[in-house]
Design a protein around this motif. Structure first.
Motif, PDB file in Angstrom:
ATOM      1  N   ASP A   1      64.963 -18.729   7.006  1.00 54.86           N
ATOM      2  CA  ASP A   1      66.326 -18.215   7.127  1.00 54.86           C
ATOM      3  C   ASP A   1      66.397 -17.284   8.340  1.00 54.86           C
ATOM      4  OD1 ASP A   1      68.826 -17.074   6.916  1.00 54.86           O
ATOM      5  OD2 ASP A   1      68.723 -16.834   4.742  1.00 54.86           O
ATOM      6  N   PRO A   2      67.126 -17.663   9.390  1.00 56.14           N
ATOM      7  CA  PRO A   2      67.154 -16.862  10.619  1.00 56.14           C
ATOM      8  C   PRO A   2      67.687 -15.451  10.438  1.00 56.14           C
ATOM      9  CG  PRO A   2      68.098 -19.045  10.985  1.00 56.14           C
ATOM     10  CD  PRO A   2      67.939 -18.884   9.514  1.00 56.14           C
ATOM     11  N   THR A   3      68.547 -15.244   9.444  1.00 60.38           N
ATOM     12  CA  THR A   3      69.161 -13.922   9.282  1.00 60.38           C
ATOM     13  C   THR A   3      68.141 -12.853   8.904  1.00 60.38           C
ATOM     14  OG1 THR A   3      69.705 -14.412   6.965  1.00 60.38           O
ATOM     15  CG2 THR A   3      71.371 -14.927   8.637  1.00 60.38           C
ATOM     16  N   TYR A   4      66.972 -13.271   8.389  1.00 64.11           N
ATOM     17  CA  TYR A   4      65.960 -12.303   7.968  1.00 64.11           C
ATOM     18  C   TYR A   4      64.861 -12.097   9.014  1.00 64.11           C
ATOM     19  CZ  TYR A   4      68.133 -12.626   3.387  1.00 64.11           C
ATOM     20  OH  TYR A   4      69.039 -12.586   2.352  1.00 64.11           O
ATOM     21  N   ILE A   5      64.989 -12.752  10.145  1.00 64.07           N
ATOM     22  CA  ILE A   5      63.985 -12.557  11.206  1.00 64.07           C
ATOM     23  C   ILE A   5      64.195 -11.180  11.823  1.00 64.07           C
ATOM     24  CG2 ILE A   5      63.170 -13.368  13.455  1.00 64.07           C
ATOM     25  CD1 ILE A   5      64.016 -16.188  12.621  1.00 64.07           C
ATOM     26  N   PRO A   6      63.173 -10.318  11.845  1.00 64.76           N
ATOM     27  CA  PRO A   6      63.345  -8.954  12.366  1.00 64.76           C
ATOM     28  C   PRO A   6      63.650  -8.956  13.855  1.00 64.76           C
ATOM     29  CG  PRO A   6      61.032  -9.400  11.938  1.00 64.76           C
ATOM     30  CD  PRO A   6      61.800 -10.562  11.373  1.00 64.76           C
ATOM     31  N   SER A   7      64.410  -7.990  14.286  1.00 66.68           N
ATOM     32  CA  SER A   7      64.825  -7.922  15.690  1.00 66.68           C
ATOM     33  C   SER A   7      63.663  -7.647  16.625  1.00 66.68           C
ATOM     34  CB  SER A   7      65.893  -6.846  15.859  1.00 66.68           C
ATOM     35  OG  SER A   7      65.398  -5.584  15.425  1.00 66.68           O
ATOM     36  N   GLU A   8      62.560  -7.109  16.110  1.00 69.50           N
ATOM     37  CA  GLU A   8      61.412  -6.811  16.968  1.00 69.50           C
ATOM     38  C   GLU A   8      60.503  -8.023  17.191  1.00 69.50           C
ATOM     39  OE1 GLU A   8      60.241  -5.356  12.760  1.00 69.50           O
ATOM     40  OE2 GLU A   8      62.035  -5.450  14.052  1.00 69.50           O
ATOM     41  N   ALA A   9      60.848  -9.163  16.594  1.00 72.19           N
ATOM     42  CA  ALA A   9      60.008 -10.358  16.739  1.00 72.19           C
ATOM     43  C   ALA A   9      60.015 -10.853  18.182  1.00 72.19           C
ATOM     44  CB  ALA A   9      60.486 -11.459  15.805  1.00 72.19           C
ATOM     45  N   ASP A  10      58.830 -11.120  18.715  1.00 73.17           N
ATOM     46  CA  ASP A  10      58.688 -11.676  20.066  1.00 73.17           C
ATOM     47  C   ASP A  10      58.500 -13.185  20.027  1.00 73.17           C
ATOM     48  OD1 ASP A  10      58.528  -9.169  21.790  1.00 73.17           O
ATOM     49  OD2 ASP A  10      56.966  -8.765  20.304  1.00 73.17           O
ATOM     50  N   VAL A  11      57.810 -13.666  18.995  1.00 75.64           N
ATOM     51  CA  VAL A  11      57.552 -15.107  18.842  1.00 75.64           C
ATOM     52  C   VAL A  11      57.792 -15.487  17.388  1.00 75.64           C
ATOM     53  CG1 VAL A  11      55.909 -16.986  19.171  1.00 75.64           C
ATOM     54  CG2 VAL A  11      55.793 -14.979  20.651  1.00 75.64           C
TER      55      VAL A  11
ATOM     56  N   THR B   1      50.266 -10.385  22.252  1.00 76.73           N
ATOM     57  CA  THR B   1      49.311  -9.306  22.523  1.00 76.73           C
ATOM     58  C   THR B   1      49.299  -8.382  21.305  1.00 76.73           C
ATOM     59  OG1 THR B   1      50.949  -7.783  23.473  1.00 76.73           O
ATOM     60  CG2 THR B   1      49.937  -9.392  24.971  1.00 76.73           C
ATOM     61  N   GLN B   2      48.471  -7.346  21.357  1.00 79.32           N
ATOM     62  CA  GLN B   2      48.398  -6.412  20.247  1.00 79.32           C
ATOM     63  C   GLN B   2      49.707  -5.645  20.062  1.00 79.32           C
ATOM     64  OE1 GLN B   2      44.821  -3.982  20.124  1.00 79.32           O
ATOM     65  NE2 GLN B   2      43.707  -5.490  21.334  1.00 79.32           N
ATOM     66  N   ARG B   3      50.520  -5.579  21.098  1.00 77.85           N
ATOM     67  CA  ARG B   3      51.771  -4.836  21.010  1.00 77.85           C
ATOM     68  C   ARG B   3      52.965  -5.711  20.631  1.00 77.85           C
ATOM     69  NH1 ARG B   3      51.603  -0.746  26.291  1.00 77.85           N
ATOM     70  NH2 ARG B   3      49.672   0.349  25.708  1.00 77.85           N
TER      71      ARG B   3
ATOM     72  N   ASN C   1      46.208 -13.101  12.769  1.00 79.46           N
ATOM     73  CA  ASN C   1      45.426 -11.906  12.435  1.00 79.46           C
ATOM     74  C   ASN C   1      44.299 -11.691  13.433  1.00 79.46           C
ATOM     75  OD1 ASN C   1      46.983 -11.279  10.205  1.00 79.46           O
ATOM     76  ND2 ASN C   1      45.695 -12.409   8.771  1.00 79.46           N
ATOM     77  N   GLN C   2      43.705 -12.778  13.886  1.00 80.25           N
ATOM     78  CA  GLN C   2      42.630 -12.663  14.873  1.00 80.25           C
ATOM     79  C   GLN C   2      43.154 -12.211  16.225  1.00 80.25           C
ATOM     80  OE1 GLN C   2      41.010 -16.618  14.721  1.00 80.25           O
ATOM     81  NE2 GLN C   2      40.228 -16.367  12.643  1.00 80.25           N
ATOM     82  N   SER C   3      44.411 -12.533  16.530  1.00 85.00           N
ATOM     83  CA  SER C   3      44.988 -12.120  17.812  1.00 85.00           C
ATOM     84  C   SER C   3      45.365 -10.649  17.821  1.00 85.00           C
ATOM     85  CB  SER C   3      46.229 -12.967  18.129  1.00 85.00           C
ATOM     86  OG  SER C   3      47.320 -12.568  17.322  1.00 85.00           O
ATOM     87  N   ARG C   4      45.372 -10.028  16.628  1.00 85.16           N
ATOM     88  CA  ARG C   4      45.657  -8.602  16.462  1.00 85.16           C
ATOM     89  C   ARG C   4      47.099  -8.231  16.767  1.00 85.16           C
ATOM     90  NH1 ARG C   4      40.199  -5.673  18.994  1.00 85.16           N
ATOM     91  NH2 ARG C   4      38.697  -6.751  17.673  1.00 85.16           N
ATOM     92  N   CYS C   5      47.988  -9.204  16.765  1.00 86.68           N
ATOM     93  CA  CYS C   5      49.397  -8.888  16.956  1.00 86.68           C
ATOM     94  C   CYS C   5      49.983  -8.399  15.624  1.00 86.68           C
ATOM     95  CB  CYS C   5      50.157 -10.120  17.445  1.00 86.68           C
ATOM     96  SG  CYS C   5      50.321 -11.421  16.200  1.00 86.68           S
TER      97      CYS C   5
END
Length: 486
Positions: free
Chosen positions: A250-260, A213-215, A233-237
């Motif tokens: 590299d998994p160590t650089y994946i931000p903690s706020e990532a949902d997908v 979603t956008q959030r 970009n079209q999904s506006r996420c």
């Protein structure tokens, strides 16, 4: 070739005799290009019966057209469009019209503006087409695909051909994927957990629509598949690019706020890096720690030259956290547009409902043809042939690249159908590609794979699925010559 009698219809509003109307129908057919020189017209008896008029009316119309040199008579064979008949004029598009609508305000959303690379439609006419994702006609199994298509057109498969599945898929194709394709990747799935899509890109779009979603925030590889970035970009996420190295994401650089998290572990796109098993486990753990889902695009896994390719990320998943994307478009032919989405039943249920609202289901005939081609063993035979050919081409290409001092930026992959290349920093791959086109060489500039914050311009991709092996050395030599001239 004979002109079908069913192309003729009389109009009740025509002002004139039946004979004149029949003459006009035939003359207009010739002038419009629908009826071509040398084509045979229906017999006077057959056309009269079809139109419900007397045979003499049709004969008189034919005689008049014969006199005007629109038709010619060949004894007892019948009437044909004359070789002297008028040639239809060349179509000239009308001039562009200025609309009174202000489209900058009227459009609710815009889907243009992406950076998807363009491939010449006439790529096969180039002598050195290092294009990616196209089919070599000398390798494809035309004969058996044709037989499977004819079999799918038979009376036995009439229901599969003509039925509206609504939100369902061909059960034969789904069963083959569940029983044969997925187990080869270590994946066990029920039919309710499989959705047929119009290729991998359509599967990625469906996944993005259902999960984001956008959030919410999507983590993507950088560089990555350019169409995925457009989809997100079209999904506006929110989109967070994560740099890749020789082992992929590299998994160590994946931000903690990532949902997908979107990833291509088998062959990272476009660098071709293969993610090691230890990193795959680390990626799953990172997703578990931040409670994120993973969309695994497992493209080109069939093109592995190794006897034991790494297991799919989804095969290591014990929580239902991974949504798997597969495709037959790369291994069969890109115009097939047939892929599949595999995930927990809750995800596939929503994906199925979304697909039904947009396109209902992929064409039944295409699904059944593919099911026959797969189940009769033709697909496995084709894959073996492709692997052997691509392995040989890769070896020749690697030797030529090393001989001419070009730089491979991507890892030395265990398969695939392309090399990820790097030139000197001052060279713009777009300009390099333009210069090479004049030398009958096609390459794919790599700028579109990078995000806007990291616009690297000196990378390019060289595919070898479509170029004959004997032309590879000269093609690489031309690339080196032009690149060194910058």
């Amino acid at each position: 070739m004979a002109i079908s009698v069913e192309t003729f219809f009389l109009s009740p509003d025509f002002q004139g005799t039946l004979q004149a109307q029949i003459q006009q129908l035939i003359a207009e057919g010739i002038l419009s290009g629908r009826f071509r020189r040398g084509e045979k017209l229906p017999s006077s008896r057959k056309l009269a019966t079809h139109l419900g008029v007397s045979r003499i009316t049709v004969t008189l119309a034919y005689t008049e057209l014969l006199a005007n040199d629109y038709l010619t008579s060949r004894g007892r064979s019948g009437y044909y469009v004359s070789d002297n008949a008028p040639v239809p004029p060349t179509f000239t598009p009308p001039a562009q019209r200025e609309d009174s609508i202000d489209w900058t305000r009227a459009l609710g959303r815009r889907f243009t503006g992406g950076d998807t690379p363009e491939k010449p439609q006439d790529w096969a006419s180039y002598r050195f087409p290092f294009v990616y994702g196209q089919t070599d006609p000398s390798l494809f199994d035309h004969a058996n695909w044709r037989l499977c298509a004819l079999q799918a057109l038979g009376q036995k498969d009439f229901t599969a051909l003509t039925s509206d599945y609504y939100d369902q898929d061909d059960p034969r194709l789904v069963e083959f994927i569940a029983r044969n394709t997925l187990p080869r990747r270590g994946i066990i799935a029920r039919p309710e957990e499989i959705l047929i899509t119009l290729g991998a890109q359509n599967a990625l779009w469906i996944a993005a629509q259902v999960l984001l979603t956008q959030r919410r925030t999507a983590a993507i590889e950088d560089p990555c598949y350019h169409a995925l970035r457009d989809i997100l970009n079209q999904s506006r996420c929110h989109v967070e690019p994560v740099n890749v190295d020789k082992d992929g994401l590299d998994p160590t650089y994946i931000p903690s706020e990532a949902d997908v998290i979107f990833t291509t572990p088998s062959h990272q796109c476009p660098t071709t890096a293969t993610m090691p098993l230890a990193r795959r486990k680390a990626l799953l753990q990172r997703a578990r720690d931040i409670d994120a889902l993973i969309v695994e695009d497992d493209y080109e896994f069939e093109m592995s030259f190794s006897d034991s390719p790494s297991p799919a990320l989804k095969s290591l998943d014990t929580e239902g956290r991974v949504i798997y994307v597969g495709s037959f478009s790369k291994s069969l032919f890109p115009g097939l547009r047939l892929g599949y989405l595999v995930g927990s039943e809750s995800v596939i249920r929503e994906a199925r409902a979304l697909r039904a609202s947009v396109l209902r289901h992929p064409p039944g005939h295409i699904q059944r043809t593919a099911a026959y081609f797969l189940s009769l063993g033709h697909y496995d035979a084709l894959i073996r042939k492709l692997r052997k050919s691509l392995k040989a081409r890769r070896a020749v290409m690697k030797q030529a690249i090393d001989a001419h001092g070009l730089t491979i930026a991507g890892a030395d992959a265990l398969g695939g159908s392309s090399f990820w290349m790097q030139s000197k920093e001052e060279i713009d791959a777009k300009l390099l590609a333009q210069k090479l086109q004049s030398e009958s060489v096609l390459i794919e500039p790599g700028h579109s794979f990078f995000g806007p914050s990291n616009p690297a311009r000196n990378f390019y991709r060289l595919g070898y699925s479509s170029i004959p092996i004997d032309r590879i050395p000269e093609g690489i030599a031309r690339i080196a010559k032009i690149q060194n001239a910058f």
